[in-house]
Write a protein that holds these residues in place. Structure first.
Motif, PDB file in Angstrom:
ATOM      1  N   LEU A   1     -30.662 -71.591 -31.038  1.00  0.00           N
ATOM      2  CA  LEU A   1     -30.841 -70.147 -31.109  1.00  0.00           C
ATOM      3  C   LEU A   1     -31.990 -69.704 -30.205  1.00  0.00           C
ATOM      4  O   LEU A   1     -31.874 -68.715 -29.468  1.00  0.00           O
ATOM      5  N   VAL A   2     -33.082 -70.463 -30.249  1.00  0.00           N
ATOM      6  CA  VAL A   2     -34.218 -70.142 -29.398  1.00  0.00           C
ATOM      7  C   VAL A   2     -33.839 -70.287 -27.930  1.00  0.00           C
ATOM      8  O   VAL A   2     -34.208 -69.480 -27.076  1.00  0.00           O
ATOM      9  N   GLN A   3     -33.055 -71.323 -27.630  1.00  0.00           N
ATOM     10  CA  GLN A   3     -32.601 -71.517 -26.252  1.00  0.00           C
ATOM     11  C   GLN A   3     -31.799 -70.306 -25.774  1.00  0.00           C
ATOM     12  O   GLN A   3     -31.970 -69.824 -24.650  1.00  0.00           O
ATOM     13  N   LEU A   4     -30.919 -69.831 -26.632  1.00  0.00           N
ATOM     14  CA  LEU A   4     -30.111 -68.666 -26.258  1.00  0.00           C
ATOM     15  C   LEU A   4     -31.006 -67.455 -25.972  1.00  0.00           C
ATOM     16  O   LEU A   4     -30.816 -66.753 -24.972  1.00  0.00           O
TER      17      LEU A   4
ATOM     18  N   TYR B   1     -31.244 -65.638 -22.356  1.00  0.00           N
ATOM     19  CA  TYR B   1     -30.713 -64.286 -22.196  1.00  0.00           C
ATOM     20  C   TYR B   1     -31.813 -63.219 -22.160  1.00  0.00           C
ATOM     21  O   TYR B   1     -31.842 -62.377 -21.275  1.00  0.00           O
ATOM     22  N   PHE B   2     -32.709 -63.281 -23.123  1.00  0.00           N
ATOM     23  CA  PHE B   2     -33.741 -62.235 -23.195  1.00  0.00           C
ATOM     24  C   PHE B   2     -35.028 -62.617 -22.472  1.00  0.00           C
ATOM     25  O   PHE B   2     -35.814 -61.748 -22.112  1.00  0.00           O
ATOM     26  N   GLY B   3     -35.265 -63.920 -22.315  1.00  0.00           N
ATOM     27  CA  GLY B   3     -36.530 -64.357 -21.751  1.00  0.00           C
ATOM     28  C   GLY B   3     -36.520 -64.470 -20.232  1.00  0.00           C
ATOM     29  O   GLY B   3     -37.397 -63.956 -19.543  1.00  0.00           O
ATOM     30  N   LEU B   4     -35.486 -65.099 -19.699  1.00  0.00           N
ATOM     31  CA  LEU B   4     -35.479 -65.379 -18.260  1.00  0.00           C
ATOM     32  C   LEU B   4     -35.616 -64.143 -17.374  1.00  0.00           C
ATOM     33  O   LEU B   4     -36.192 -64.241 -16.291  1.00  0.00           O
TER      34      LEU B   4
ATOM     35  N   ALA C   1     -42.885 -60.303 -30.456  1.00  0.00           N
ATOM     36  CA  ALA C   1     -42.343 -59.855 -29.175  1.00  0.00           C
ATOM     37  C   ALA C   1     -41.947 -58.387 -29.236  1.00  0.00           C
ATOM     38  O   ALA C   1     -42.060 -57.665 -28.242  1.00  0.00           O
ATOM     39  N   ALA C   2     -41.490 -57.926 -30.406  1.00  0.00           N
ATOM     40  CA  ALA C   2     -41.106 -56.516 -30.531  1.00  0.00           C
ATOM     41  C   ALA C   2     -42.321 -55.617 -30.439  1.00  0.00           C
ATOM     42  O   ALA C   2     -42.207 -54.433 -30.161  1.00  0.00           O
ATOM     43  N   GLU C   3     -43.480 -56.210 -30.680  1.00  0.00           N
ATOM     44  CA  GLU C   3     -44.710 -55.417 -30.601  1.00  0.00           C
ATOM     45  C   GLU C   3     -45.311 -55.491 -29.194  1.00  0.00           C
ATOM     46  O   GLU C   3     -45.629 -54.479 -28.596  1.00  0.00           O
ATOM     47  N   ASN C   4     -45.409 -56.717 -28.671  1.00  0.00           N
ATOM     48  CA  ASN C   4     -46.098 -56.844 -27.383  1.00  0.00           C
ATOM     49  C   ASN C   4     -45.144 -56.895 -26.196  1.00  0.00           C
ATOM     50  O   ASN C   4     -45.574 -57.018 -25.059  1.00  0.00           O
ATOM     51  N   TYR C   5     -43.866 -56.820 -26.470  1.00  0.00           N
ATOM     52  CA  TYR C   5     -42.860 -56.806 -25.401  1.00  0.00           C
ATOM     53  C   TYR C   5     -43.052 -57.955 -24.413  1.00  0.00           C
ATOM     54  O   TYR C   5     -43.011 -57.782 -23.209  1.00  0.00           O
ATOM     55  N   GLN C   6     -43.324 -59.140 -24.935  1.00  0.00           N
ATOM     56  CA  GLN C   6     -43.474 -60.342 -24.091  1.00  0.00           C
ATOM     57  C   GLN C   6     -42.525 -61.425 -24.589  1.00  0.00           C
ATOM     58  O   GLN C   6     -42.962 -62.511 -24.977  1.00  0.00           O
ATOM     59  N   PRO C   7     -41.227 -61.133 -24.610  1.00  0.00           N
ATOM     60  CA  PRO C   7     -40.320 -62.095 -25.252  1.00  0.00           C
ATOM     61  C   PRO C   7     -40.349 -63.488 -24.629  1.00  0.00           C
ATOM     62  O   PRO C   7     -40.357 -64.481 -25.348  1.00  0.00           O
ATOM     63  N   LEU C   8     -40.381 -63.573 -23.302  1.00  0.00           N
ATOM     64  CA  LEU C   8     -40.325 -64.901 -22.679  1.00  0.00           C
ATOM     65  C   LEU C   8     -41.462 -65.773 -23.186  1.00  0.00           C
ATOM     66  O   LEU C   8     -41.273 -66.924 -23.584  1.00  0.00           O
ATOM     67  N   LEU C   9     -42.650 -65.182 -23.191  1.00  0.00           N
ATOM     68  CA  LEU C   9     -43.820 -65.933 -23.620  1.00  0.00           C
ATOM     69  C   LEU C   9     -43.681 -66.351 -25.082  1.00  0.00           C
ATOM     70  O   LEU C   9     -43.906 -67.518 -25.445  1.00  0.00           O
ATOM     71  N   MET C  10     -43.301 -65.401 -25.925  1.00  0.00           N
ATOM     72  CA  MET C  10     -43.237 -65.701 -27.354  1.00  0.00           C
ATOM     73  C   MET C  10     -42.165 -66.756 -27.648  1.00  0.00           C
ATOM     74  O   MET C  10     -42.390 -67.693 -28.406  1.00  0.00           O
TER      75      MET C  10
END
Ligand SMILES: Nc1ncnc2c1ncn2[C@@H]1O[C@H](COP(=O)(O)OP(=O)(O)OP(=O)(O)O)[C@@H](O)[C@H]1O
Ligand SMILES: Nc1ncnc2c1ncn2[C@@H]1O[C@H](COP(=O)(O)OP(=O)(O)OP(=O)(O)O)[C@@H](O)[C@H]1O
Ligand SMILES: [Mg+2]
Ligand SMILES: [Mg+2]
Lengths: 238, 233, 250, 233, 250
Positions: B70-73, B77-80, D189-198
């Motif tokens: 799930l984290v990989q997905l 999708y959202f991270g890259l 991530a919903a707060e700091n908008y840094q999903p990749l990092l989180m």
């Protein structure tokens, strides 16, 4: 008061919300906050109960109230006829305005223009229903932050959400010049946002309505609205 | 109840045909290819620059086996898209949901299946290597003509299990906006407020698909004379 | 084939110490000795499945190897083509049928045509009395049949020497007899054989030359007849032979 | 970046200690117990009424192995409250999220692990049964004193893998409102908008935990003299 | 022990046909015969690891079994306590150390005290020359040692008969000798033994009585000396013996 017997757990008002939906409910430094969190606390206080929040993914938020996971949902939920058939609503506490958010280049300003476009919306949300009604395709994205990310990355043509949520987003993201935001209040009527309750919980609804009335009277509601939305949207628009 | 099932079943099956099954089949095919390459590279005795390649593949397998799918997905999708590399990806890597799904599922399957194939290659008795060497086969010929065919045969049961697992894992694709079967069931439940019925229905469809695949697996194993461990009790 | 001053260790365990031996062509040489003495290691060194640390290996006029030097691929291939190996547990390729087992190396190593390789294979199968098994899979054969196929597979490369490591140890006596019959036939045809065996009765019957190995050293190297004769025997060998025939138990 | 990590890391680790790890440990323990019972019941030669019990357990294993874990979580947490059975559960079955999580993960683990243990019991050589029988052991004594101890030893590597898998699967618990590690990372991530990092951070934590567990697994296997299949290449 | 008119099939394959035999106490009885002839099936029937479809089994004055009837648990236990079994591949309990392997059945089946069982076990280990291995695990032993432990394990139940199914087939000749030495010792002590073996030299040395089985029938049942003597031999037996000693190969 005999609404006590409606409660999921005694002496406690259990409230379902997303917790990832700024400014309604979100985390700041790990602590839950937001308009609906403060509202929930105020409601509980008025009822002489302790507030307990259950953050839940949007997809299953409504299902949870039927499954007695919480007493009510505070999550910018709109009254609709279908929901009314299965659930119970409190009196409205805010009137939420829809906004259509899209990349600047796309020049999407009219709700009619979304026909055939792909909009990022949470499953079963009002936003999704509006988008569908005007002929958009839905890309199921659970959270508002993710929906906006998809729009900005050009992977969705736009999203319809509450204007207030967008303002909160714009505040924490310095650069939003790539986005175009249209207030849809002229095109789609602002909607009544209320607490959602289980069908059988009439007593509890009455108590909540009573408490909301008091909160409106003592100015708590408007104060919270101004604090989190930058405007008082607790009154019905003319 | 029956009318609800009658109404929703076609939608669910359509989602299965459109997303669930293609996702699983495409990802598994690509994953298998990746797994074979990874397994061979990791098994090679190495010198020099090749070592770096091997380390890279070992890292890849470790990474995908030790983090949740799930984290990989979410990362893919959202991270890259946030991963901005000057020159290469100035705007980040933005993938279409289906592509992101296929990519993640392939990489994930590839990591696990490479271990399966690696174990299978090691399970081919040493005597097969020696017999081939004694006949003058080179290492490469031995691998290609003797070891890999036997290893693939050994791998059939675990790989079939991986495929069935992958079919079930596609239910996670909903989280990256792919409207696969489970997401459709949630959407319907959001309309008709019958979550128990909808979830049970979708569970049933999964169970039918997976049991069908298990049956096929049995046929395949019988065809290749693979018997599961037996005994008495 | 000659080994000169060959030494081999596994880790700190010296398994072969200064081995010198000569294996004549056209004869049957039998290696005997107690378990763990190094028989297999010698045999595997002759085929370079093991590489000793030091010593020389004079295979024929074309190939001389100094074990202390790295091996060239060309030499290795030449050696492998000219020696066949038969293992205790057959090691047939389990995914190939019998015919393909025999033709695999002629086709892919010697680059023979499929037709030519199969023609040879069929002749060899007939020779080991298994003409009807060409299409069977290895696990459909009895142990004795599998070992005869392994011998045919080795013969298909037409090697100068065939090395056999306890070819009948995994077999029941009656299946063993099937295999020994084939080996006796090969011996009569003057195929050079090097056999490791625990079966002294068979060794006595077939060996032109016997090499007795103990603890990594050669204690006897000479004609078979002298090895088994009552006079002139090393006490260790006497003890070995009697333990093999249970004469000392009673 | 570092300041974000510094701020969020304690929250993530807290979530791991509060939810991720207890969920995995408790569910695995219960699942293992269930698995052992299931395996033994399913292996028993049966007559009469016992057959129904066996069929029931077979059905349970089939059901949980052929449907996605995510769907199982939804059914148990969101679906069961709609299951109203007069007399027994007049108001449906309403479980606290953590309990629902433990229940589902235990049942899921139990189904898979029972197959592992069953295979391990069958993998104990027939000769062990015969030797015990010849010495006068009853079937029950044989199972208890000879077969199960050996089967558990055989099961250690696959069960350890199951446990590591379970740790990763707890990331699905977010869907039933358990605020485990991955959910916390999403909230941040919903707060700091840094999903990749989180997401990367949370992936790293999982990788560290799982690698630690793999290392422990290696120690355990070494202690019990379990060697993985070897060979040459 | 007596078998009378015993028949046994596996599916449609009749493996034993009208077997009649008597196994005297205090003697060594050896079963020989070609592979697949039914030797193991006879031995396993004596211990009820296989149950024949029909026939009678007279174990002793206390126990008579009609194979066509279902077996009572009591009879089974009595029989198992009075017969010990030694298998080709030892079947030691791999998770228990040597001492526990030997004491398991005395303690849990005969309900002996731990101390008593261990005292006996230690005596038996000394008898099979393995006094120092009490704490070892089975996989730390050589095959010959493992088989001697298996014999000690059987002896620990103090059975009237010990049945051994090819006890040395998995062993090298030198390890085989270790085991055979122990068996000879037991024979001298008048322990009743029933041994299936392919080792005719050993059979000749030890057998009071030989039973030759072929295709599920008994072709010879009599003293060992007569079996091996040149005169008065069944042609099939002659062929069998010569194939076992390679005299017909040459
Ligand atoms: N690959 C290996 N690694 C380490 N030690 C080895 C290896 N192969 C053989 N040995 C050791 O080398 C010695 C000689 O072994 P080898 O197999 O040559 O004996 P052998 O005479 O063939 O015995 P056997 O009759 O049992 O086959 C033994 O001590 C053995 O343990
Ligand atoms: N469990 C079984 N199921 C089916 N057939 C069996 C079984 N056990 C033995 N047989 C068959 O019964 C016949 C006799 O077998 P048995 O093992 O008694 O022979 P044996 O004389 O001991 O042979 P060997 O010398 O090879 O051990 C053979 O044809 C064998 O295939
Ligand atoms: Mg050897
Ligand atoms: Mg037998």
């Amino acid at each position: 008061a005999n609404y006590q017997s409606d409660l999921v757990s005694q002496k406690q008002l259990t409230i379902g919300l997303e917790g990832t939906y700024k400014p309604y409910s979100y985390r700041q430094d790990g602590k839950l906050t937001g308009f609906e969190v403060k509202l929930g606390q105020a409601l509980a206080k008025k009822l002489g109960l302790k507030a307990k929040f259950v953050p839940t993914k949007w997809d299953s938020l409504v299902a949870g109230v039927g499954a007695d996971k919480y007493d009510l949902v505070l999550n910018n939920i709109t009254q609709t006829p279908e929901r009314k058939k299965n659930y119970r609503f409190s009196t409205p506490y805010i009137y939420s305005r829809y906004a259509l958010i899209s990349p600047k280049k796309a020049k999407l300003t009219k709700v009619q223009a979304i026909k055939g476009k792909t909009l990022a919306e949470g499953t079963g949300t009002n936003n999704a229903q509006v988008a569908k009604k005007y002929g958009a395709k839905i890309s199921a994205s659970g959270e508002f932050a993710n929906s906006l990310a998809l729009v900005r990355q050009g992977r969705a043509d736009g999203t319809i959400n509450s204007l207030e949520a967008y303002y909160a987003y714009a505040k924490s993201n310095k650069k939003v010049s790539d986005l175009n935001v249209t207030d849809l209040s002229k095109q789609v009527k602002p909607v009544k946002v209320s607490a959602l309750l289980k069908k059988d919980n009439r007593q509890l609804q009455k108590a909540v309505d009573q408490a909301l009335k008091q909160l409106a009277k003592d100015g708590t509601l408007s104060k919270l609205s101004k604090q989190y939305f930058g405007a008082d949207i607790t009154k019905a628009p003319k | 109840m029956w009318s609800i099932i009658e109404k929703s079943l076609p939608q669910l099956l359509l989602a299965a045909v459109q997303y669930t099954i293609p996702l699983a089949v495409i990802s598994f095919t690509l994953g298998l290819l990746l797994a074979l390459i990874t397994a061979i590279i990791r098994l090679k005795q190495t010198r020099g620059a090749f070592k770096i390649l091997r380390a890279f593949f070992s890292f890849y397998v470790w990474l995908f086996r030790s983090t949740p799918l799930l984290v990989q997905l979410f990362i893919v999708y959202f991270g890259l898209p946030y991963l901005k590399i000057k020159g290469l990806f100035p705007d980040g890597i933005k993938l279409d949901p289906f592509l992101a799904g296929v990519l993640t599922f392939s990489l994930n399957t590839g990591a696990y299946a490479s271990e399966t194939i690696r174990a299978a290659i090691l399970a081919v008795p040493t005597g097969q290597w020696e017999a081939a060497a004694a006949l003058g086969f080179t290492n490469k010929q031995t691998l290609q003509r003797i070891i890999i065919p036997q290893a693939l045969k050994i791998s059939i049961p675990p790989l079939a299990n991986s495929f069935i697992g992958l079919v079930k894992d596609t239910s996670l694709a909903a989280s990256i906006t792919i409207i696969e079967m489970f997401e459709v069931s949630q959407q319907i439940a959001a309309e008709n407020y019958q979550p128990l019925l909808m979830y049970s229905l979708v569970a049933l469809i999964y169970a039918v698909i997976c049991s069908g695949l298990s049956w096929l697996q049995g046929q395949l194993e019988a065809k290749f004379h693979l018997t599961t461990t037996g005994g008495e009790s | 084939m000659k080994l000169k001053h060959v030494n081999k260790s596994f880790g700190s365990n010296q398994v072969l110490t200064d081995i010198n031996l000569e294996i004549p062509a056209g004869q049957v040489t039998v290696l005997v000795g107690p378990s763990g003495s190094g028989k297999s290691t010698i045999l595997r060194s002759l085929n370079l499945l093991e590489q000793p640390e030091s010593g020389h290996y004079e295979f024929d006029e074309h190939l001389q190897i100094d074990f202390s030097q790295p091996l060239s691929k060309k030499d290795l291939l030449y050696l492998r083509q000219n020696t066949g190996m038969v293992f205790q547990d057959y090691n047939l390729f389990s995914h190939l049928n019998i015919l393909d087992n025999i033709t695999a190396a002629p086709r892919h190593v010697l680059k023979q045509s499929k037709a030519a390789a199969e023609a040879t294979a069929k002749k060899l199968l007939a020779k080991v009395n298994l003409a009807d098994k060409a299409q069977s899979l290895p696990d459909q054969l009895s142990g004795g049949q599998a070992q005869r196929v392994a011998i045919a597979r080795a013969l298909a490369m037409n090697p100068k020497f065939i090395l056999l490591d306890e070819p009948t140890s995994a077999l029941d006596p009656e299946l063993e007899a099937e295999v020994l019959k084939v080996l006796l036939q090969l011996a009569k045809e003057k195929q050079s054989l090097v056999i490791v065996t625990h079966n002294l009765a068979f060794a006595q019957a077939v060996a032109d030359k016997i090499i007795f190995v103990e603890a990594g050293q050669i204690l006897y190297d000479g004609p078979g007849t002298a090895f088994f004769s009552e006079e002139n025997q090393h006490p260790r060998i006497k003890r070995f032979i009697s333990s093999m025939t249970f004469t000392n138990l009673l």
